[in-house]
Enzyme design. Structure first.
Site, PDB file in Angstrom:
ATOM      1  CG  ASP A  25       6.801   2.295   5.971  1.00  0.00           C
ATOM      2  OD1 ASP A  25       7.266   2.011   4.861  1.00  0.00           O
ATOM      3  OD2 ASP A  25       7.439   2.198   7.041  1.00  0.00           O
ATOM      4  CE  LYS A  26      -3.115   0.053   4.677  1.00  0.00           C
ATOM      5  NZ  LYS A  26      -3.677  -1.320   4.558  1.00  0.00           N
TER       6      LYS A  26
END
Length: 325
Positions: free
Chosen positions: A151-152
């Site tokens: 995930d970012k």
């Protein structure tokens, strides 16, 4: 309607492109393959044509995460392509950060300590992701693809393949759950010693505004995460999380289900909780891919990589105070 013709197309039929997957493209996800070939097409549009069955692989519908095989024939419908923008090179500061974040590299793969806040690839509203920056950083490479995703907001061990054969082999290991992944997470409150495993099926909900969201659902896919307490603080607990399966947002949702969301989680923690820790100075998603153990795709030998915490994660530990108990 017009479309940019991907390389190695076999034929056209009323604007439809039939393209054969080459050996160097084997192991790549269908969605990533289309994004690379249809520059200027919004990510939402690409997922829509896959979902509606307008994209076919060997005359069959496939999901976005389908791993391509050499010789697959892909049907690509005509789509409108926006006027291409002049690609700006990644900032020098980002390139310098990524160069200093390489944990391991050889002729077949790279392991990088992914910075928190950097998406793994560009998309709608994001011109440059990690993979684009890495390709710019390593122009001598003919091939560089993500073997998996983070995930970012998540930092830590991220694996990239330098060859198609390595991507295929690594993708198989992830699919078979033979890759051992250990994450460290700072979670709210005092994690109970008796919660050592969370086993709850997860389902992706329809994205809203391009944002993915996952919920516990009997209709979802099976998901299991093992948790171990590493350190206790006055208002949080540092846990090690080992996902047995690899579902989207799995650790984040399972931590929420246990009643202890991850600090800084904008999707699954409550607003008052987020504000409380932001006021303390903790702003990032406190989830870190600390260890990765897998077999080298060519030699078969075990590779064990560990990623140190970044400054923000280390600072969060300091803010929480000295461990108790």
């Amino acid at each position: 309607m017009s479309s940019k013709t991907p390389t190695n197309s076999l034929s056209r039929d009323n604007g439809v492109i039939f393209q054969e997957v080459g050996e160097h493209q084997a192991g790549q996800r269908l969605d990533n393959f289309l994004m690379a070939g249809l520059k200027g097409v919004p990510k939402s549009r690409i997922y829509r044509i896959i979902r509606k069955g307008e994209v076919r692989v060997n005359k069959k519908r496939e999901k976005p995460d389908y791993k391509l095989c050499s010789g697959d024939i892909i049907r690509i419908p005509p789509v409108r392509v926006a006027k291409p923008e002049i690609q700006q090179p990644p900032a020098k500061a980002l390139i310098a950060l990524l160069k200093s974040s390489v944990l391991y590299s050889d002729d077949e793969l790279i392991i990088i300590n992914k910075p928190s806040g950097l998406p793994v690839h560009g998309g709608t509203g994001v011109k440059t992701g990690l993979i684009e920056a890495m390709r710019a950083m390593l122009p001598e490479l003919d091939y560089l693809e993500l073997a998996h995703r983070l995930d970012k907001g998540t930092s830590g061990c991220l694996l990239l393949a330098k060859t198609g054969r390595s991507l295929k082999a690594l993708s198989s290991q992830f699919k078979e759950s033979s890759v051992r992944k250990t994450y460290h997470a700072l979670v709210e409150g005092d994690w109970p010693e008796d919660i050592r495993e969370v086993n709850a099926a997860l389902k992706r909900l329809q994205p809203q505004g391009g944002e993915r969201f996952v919920a516990v659902s009997r209709e979802g896919k099976s998901a299991m995460t093992r948790f171990t307490v590493r350190e206790r603080f006055r208002s949080a607990t540092l846990v090690a999380a080992q996902p047995v399966t690899g579902r989207t947002h799995q650790i984040r949702v399972h931590a929420q289900l246990a009643g202890h969301p991850i600090l800084g989680d904008e999707k699954y923690a409550t607003e008052p909780s987020r504000k409380h820790f932001v006021d303390m100075g903790i702003r990032r998603l406190c989830l870190h891919a600390a260890e990765l153990i897998f077999q080298h795709p060519c030699t078969g030998k075990a590779l064990h990589s560990e990623a140190p915490y970044d400054e923000a994660f280390s600072r969060a530990l300091m803010i929480l105070g000295r461990a108790v108990g």
